[in-house]
Design a protein around this motif. Structure first.
Motif, PDB file in Angstrom:
ATOM      1  N   LEU A 221     102.135  22.338  46.908  1.00 46.66           N
ATOM      2  CA  LEU A 221     103.486  21.813  47.112  1.00 46.66           C
ATOM      3  C   LEU A 221     103.567  20.380  46.609  1.00 46.66           C
ATOM      4  N   GLN A 222     103.677  20.277  45.308  1.00 49.59           N
ATOM      5  CA  GLN A 222     103.750  18.983  44.638  1.00 49.59           C
ATOM      6  C   GLN A 222     105.064  18.876  43.865  1.00 49.59           C
ATOM      7  N   LEU A 223     105.480  17.646  43.609  1.00 49.03           N
ATOM      8  CA  LEU A 223     106.712  17.420  42.863  1.00 49.03           C
ATOM      9  C   LEU A 223     106.551  17.879  41.419  1.00 49.03           C
ATOM     10  N   VAL A 224     107.584  18.542  40.917  1.00 45.41           N
ATOM     11  CA  VAL A 224     107.615  18.929  39.508  1.00 45.41           C
ATOM     12  C   VAL A 224     108.190  17.761  38.716  1.00 45.41           C
ATOM     13  N   PRO A 225     107.526  17.321  37.649  1.00 42.59           N
ATOM     14  CA  PRO A 225     108.002  16.153  36.889  1.00 42.59           C
ATOM     15  C   PRO A 225     109.426  16.345  36.374  1.00 42.59           C
ATOM     16  N   TYR A 226     110.172  15.259  36.404  1.00 46.04           N
ATOM     17  CA  TYR A 226     111.545  15.265  35.891  1.00 46.04           C
ATOM     18  C   TYR A 226     111.530  15.196  34.367  1.00 46.04           C
ATOM     19  N   ARG A 227     112.409  15.957  33.751  1.00 42.15           N
ATOM     20  CA  ARG A 227     112.528  15.929  32.297  1.00 42.15           C
ATOM     21  C   ARG A 227     113.908  15.405  31.931  1.00 42.15           C
TER      22      ARG A 227
END
Length: 452
Positions: A221-227
Motif C-alpha cells: 500500500l504505497q503511493l502511485v507516482p503522479y504523472r
C-alpha cells in the motif's frame, strides 16, 4: 432483438472470464495472484538486507490493484440504480453458476470467484448500509449523497468504491504466503485444500496468513507516482491516495479484528460467499438456502451485529443468486399442475425473503429461452415441504412420466425420492444461448396466483 441480447450476454461472460484470468492466472506475471506471490517472495528476500541489495525488483502491486478494481466496477455498476442491481445480480449469479469445485483450483476459486462475489456483494451492502443509516460516517455519507452513476470521476467511486474493492482483493492475500500454502496443501500438495482442518491446525493457518498479510500491506500500500506537470494536481493526487490507503487499512483492520463500525462490511460478504460457493468439504448445493440461518447463528455467537445480518438477507433473500428452483406451476383453472418446472434465481431484493425472484427456464421440463420472470411462493416451491407433499399425491403413472424426462436411471421403488427440492443449472448455463437470464422480461409473476 434476441441476437443483440445474446451478444450482450456473451460479451459479459467474455469480460468476466478475462477478469478471472487477470486475477488468478499463474502464467500471467501481472495477475493479482502472481503479483501477491512475488510480493511475498520479495519481502522474504529483503527481510534482512537493504532494499538496494535485493536480487529481485519490488513488484508494483498498487497500480494493478487499482486497474483490477476498475474492471470490477465496470461489471457490477450500471447507469442507474436499477441497472446496477441487474448487473450485480448477473455477476453474482454467473459466479455461482460457473464456480469450479476442484480442490486443485483453490487459487482460482478463492482469488477469482469468491473475490468477485465478495466485491459485488460488499458494494451493494455498502450502499444499503448508507441508505439505511447503518453507517453514519460523515465522509462516506457526503460522498454517497453526491454519487453520480456512470461517471469515472465521481468521488463516491474514486474515494469509496475503488478502495473498498482493493480491500476485498487484499483480504485473503496472506493465504498466498508459502508458509500458509504449505499448511493448507502440504509440502508436496498432498492435502485437499477443501478439507476441514483440526482446530489447532486452522488457528495456526489463520495466524500465519494474518502475519503474512500484515507484512504485505506495509509494502504494497504505497503511493502511485503522479504523472503530470501541475504541482497542485500532484498535491491533490497525493492527498487522495493517502486518504484511500488509510481507508483500505481501516477496512482491513476492522474486518480482521471484528471491531469497529466497518467490520461487517467486509466480513459478512466474506462468510456468505464461503457458504454459497464451493470450496468446503461440507459444501452441499441443496443446503445453500440455509446460509441465512448460519449468518443468524453468527449473531447468536456475537460474530455479527443482528441489524447488519438482517439487511444483508434483505438484499440476497433466502435463495442465492443463480440457485436452481423447482416449482409447481398453476393451471388455467387456478389449481396446481401435476408437474413441476425449473427456474433460476436472477434478482436481488425479493419482496418476501423466502419467495425468490427467478427466470423460468423450462416448459414441460424442456429447456427454453426467453422465459418469464417469476416470484415463486412457498406453496409452489419444491424446496419446502408443503409443495413436495402436494406433488407427492400425483398418481404414480404420471410421476413416472415426469421422472423419465428428468433421469434415465430412476427406479420405480424410489419414485418419491426423486422429487427434487432444487436443481443444479450449471450444465444448462454452460450453453451461451441459456445465459440471457437477466435480459428484459415481463414483470415478475407469483405462481400462487398466475395461470401457466
Amino acid at each position: 432483438m434476441r441476437s443483440s441480447t445474446l451478444s450482450a450476454d456473451s460479451s459479459f461472460m467474455r469480460e468476466l472470464k478475462r477478469l478471472l484470468q487477470a486475477l488468478t492466472s499463474v502464467a500471467d506475471a501481472d495477475s493479482l495472484v502472481s503479483l501477491i506471490n512475488d510480493m511475498h517472495h520479495f519481502i522474504r528476500m529483503t527481510n534482512n538486507m537493504p532494499v538496494s541489495d535485493a536480487v529481485i525488483a519490488k513488484p508494483e502491486l498498487m497500480p494493478q490493484l487499482t486497474f483490477l478494481a476498475e474492471k470490477v466496477l465496470r461489471l457490477s455498476e450500471g447507469n442507474n440504480q436499477a441497472d446496477t442491481l441487474v448487473r450485480s445480480a448477473r455477476l453474482l449469479g454467473s459466479l455461482q453458476l460457473t464456480a469450479p469445485d476442484s480442490p486443485r483450483r483453490w487459487r482460482e476459486l478463492q482469488f477469482g470467484y469468491k473475490l468477485l462475489y465478495r466485491a459485488a456483494l460488499t458494494l451493494r451492502l455498502l450502499e444499503h448500509a448508507l441508505e439505511h443509516k447503518l453507517l453514519t460516517d460523515n465522509t462516506l455519507l457526503h460522498h454517497y449523497t453526491a454519487r453520480r452513476f456512470a461517471d469515472d470521476t465521481c468521488p463516491f467511486r474514486v474515494n469509496v468504491q475503488l478502495p473498498l474493492i482493493i480491500a476485498v482483493m487484499l483480504l485473503d492475500c496472506g493465504q498466498l504466503d508459502i508458509d500458509a500454502i504449505t499448511l493448507l496443501t502440504g509440502y508436496a500438495g498432498q492435502y485437499d485444500a477443501n478439507r476441514s482442518m483440526q482446530h489447532q491446525e486452522r488457528q495456526r493457518y489463520l495466524a500465519t496468513s494474518k502475519v503474512a498479510m500484515a507484512r504485505l500491506l506495509d509494502e504494497a500500500l504505497q503511493l502511485v507516482p503522479y504523472r503530470g506537470n501541475s504541482k497542485r494536481e500532484q498535491q491533490l493526487h497525493q492527498l487522495q491516495q493517502q486518504n484511500n490507503i488509510k481507508f483500505i487499512k481501516q477496512l482491513l483492520s476492522q474486518s480482521i479484528n471484528s471491531d469497529g463500525p466497518l467490520a461487517p462490511l467486509l466480513s459478512l460478504p466474506q462468510v456468505y460467499s464461503s457458504i454459497v460457493l464451493p470450496g468446503r468439504d461440507r459444501y452441499q448445493y441443496e443446503a445453500l438456502p440455509k446460509a441465512s440461518l448460519l449468518l443468524k447463528d453468527g449473531v447468536n455467537r456475537g460474530q455479527f451485529p443482528a441489524n447488519w445480518v438482517q439487511q444483508l438477507i434483505n438484499i440476497v433473500g433466502i435463495f442465492p443468486q443463480g440457485y436452481g428452483i423447482a416449482f409447481i406451476p398453476t393451471q388455467h383453472d387456478s389449481g396446481y399442475a401435476e408437474k413441476y418446472e425449473l427456474a433460476i434465481v436472477n434478482q436481488l431484493y425479493p419482496a418476501k425473503l423466502a419467495e425468490p425472484l427467478c427466470r423460468i427456464v423450462s416448459r414441460n421440463l424442456q429447456y427454453r429461452r426467453g422465459g418469464h420472470n417469476c416470484q415463486v411462493s412457498l406453496a409452489h416451491n419444491l424446496y419446502f415441504k408443503p409443495a413436495r407433499d402436494r406433488l407427492s399425491v400425483i398418481p404414480t403413472a404420471r410421476l413416472k412420466e415426469i421422472l423419465m424426462q428428468l433421469s434415465a436411471d430412476w427406479e420405480p421403488g424410489q419414485i418419491r425420492r426423486f422429487l427434487p427440492r432444487c436443481w443444479q443449472p450449471q450444465q444448462f448455463f454452460s450453453q451461451s444461448t441459456h445465459q440471457n437470464l437477466w435480459n428484459q422480461a415481463p414483470n415478475p409473476i407469483t405462481y400462487a396466483k398466475t395461470k401457466y
